[in-house]
Design a protein around this motif. Sequence first.
Motif, PDB file in Angstrom:
ATOM      1  N   THR A  32     -10.771  22.726 -12.558  1.00  0.00           N
ATOM      2  CA  THR A  32     -10.189  21.433 -12.938  1.00  0.00           C
ATOM      3  C   THR A  32     -11.227  20.502 -13.560  1.00  0.00           C
ATOM      4  N   PHE A  33     -12.394  20.442 -12.943  1.00  0.00           N
ATOM      5  CA  PHE A  33     -13.436  19.529 -13.415  1.00  0.00           C
ATOM      6  C   PHE A  33     -14.616  20.314 -13.981  1.00  0.00           C
ATOM      7  N   SER A  34     -15.119  19.869 -15.111  1.00  0.00           N
ATOM      8  CA  SER A  34     -16.307  20.472 -15.701  1.00  0.00           C
ATOM      9  C   SER A  34     -17.536  20.042 -14.892  1.00  0.00           C
ATOM     10  N   PRO A  35     -18.661  20.767 -15.008  1.00  0.00           N
ATOM     11  CA  PRO A  35     -19.838  20.463 -14.180  1.00  0.00           C
ATOM     12  C   PRO A  35     -20.314  19.017 -14.251  1.00  0.00           C
ATOM     13  N   THR A  39     -19.892  16.050 -11.237  1.00  0.00           N
ATOM     14  CA  THR A  39     -21.078  15.363 -10.721  1.00  0.00           C
ATOM     15  C   THR A  39     -20.902  13.854 -10.785  1.00  0.00           C
ATOM     16  N   LEU A  40     -20.446  13.354 -11.930  1.00  0.00           N
ATOM     17  CA  LEU A  40     -20.245  11.920 -12.095  1.00  0.00           C
ATOM     18  C   LEU A  40     -19.206  11.406 -11.104  1.00  0.00           C
ATOM     19  N   PHE A  78     -29.915  14.203  -7.702  1.00  0.00           N
ATOM     20  CA  PHE A  78     -28.532  13.739  -7.757  1.00  0.00           C
ATOM     21  C   PHE A  78     -27.872  14.086  -9.091  1.00  0.00           C
ATOM     22  N   GLY A  79     -28.664  14.137 -10.151  1.00  0.00           N
ATOM     23  CA  GLY A  79     -28.102  14.464 -11.454  1.00  0.00           C
ATOM     24  C   GLY A  79     -28.199  15.924 -11.818  1.00  0.00           C
ATOM     25  N   VAL A 197     -27.279   8.668 -15.303  1.00  0.00           N
ATOM     26  CA  VAL A 197     -27.619   9.901 -16.013  1.00  0.00           C
ATOM     27  C   VAL A 197     -26.355  10.616 -16.497  1.00  0.00           C
ATOM     28  N   CYS A 198     -25.292  10.549 -15.701  1.00  0.00           N
ATOM     29  CA  CYS A 198     -24.066  11.305 -15.995  1.00  0.00           C
ATOM     30  C   CYS A 198     -23.013  10.505 -16.755  1.00  0.00           C
TER      31      CYS A 198
END
Length: 303
Positions: A32-35, A39-40, A78-79, A197-198
């Motif tokens: 469902t969610f891209s990497p 993360t964001l 974290f990023g 960063v994201c």
Amino acid sequence: MKTDRDLSLPAMLVTVVVWASAFVGIRAVGDTFSPGSLTLGRLVVGAIALTFFARPRTTALPTGRPLLLVVLYGVVWFGAYNIALNAAERDLDAGTTALIVNVGPIFAAVIAGFLYKEGFPPPLMIGMGIAFGGVALIALSTDNSSTGVETASTTGVLLCVAAAAFYAFGALAQKPALRHMAPVMSVWLGCLVGVVVCLPFAPALLDELSGASAHDIWWLVYLGVFPTAIGFSTWSYALKRISTGKAASTTYLVPAVATGISWVILDEVPAVLAFVGGALCLVGVAVTRLRTRPKAAAAQATG
């Protein structure tokens, strides 16, 4: 004189459980969610959840070198770590990913021994060896299991190794930063740096949220609140009180716990060797918690 009670052990156990569940959650929403957007999303949720506890309006923010350390582990851990981990789990199952990523504690313990002069006490090295043997057994059981993921690839393995390196350097950067701020504040600031960063992934996150199911959104919120906000806070609490090597070696429990959770939730059935390896991980972590007697005390005891 009253002293604060050391709760580093229970804090690390909480970290182990919620970080293990993160591998399963990432795998569950990988389609469902891209990497980057995943993360964001979890970092935004984590930052919001921690805002009240970090109390930024009443707590002095770090400056100078401590702030640079925050930016370093915010970007790297974290990023970059989360992006690499999310990408890896598109090609690898949760248990295998956890196993490979847990090469990170070896990097962290060895580098910390030199960089922070934490040394290499025998219980730490022996316990890490035992735990690594347990990890190897779990990896062997995964290789020989018919339940392995068909899409497993060299790319996924390399991404896991990269994530392990990011984890190690992030932990090493956070350790000195914790001398200048509370654990919750360090995690909140790390989340904020990770969010910045994201930010390029924001359009993708909004697009993917519009097509996500309630189940997927629940997992996203869970990843932000529990593995991110709570897990990193309990980790930081323990890291402020114990050595980087000892804290990192405790996370050897994560693959065993992740394998068990993925068995229940994702129906990935572990082999018998996985249970044996998990038991070795427990023994290894117990050994790392042993304390060596100072040489002077030992000499008096034998003299």
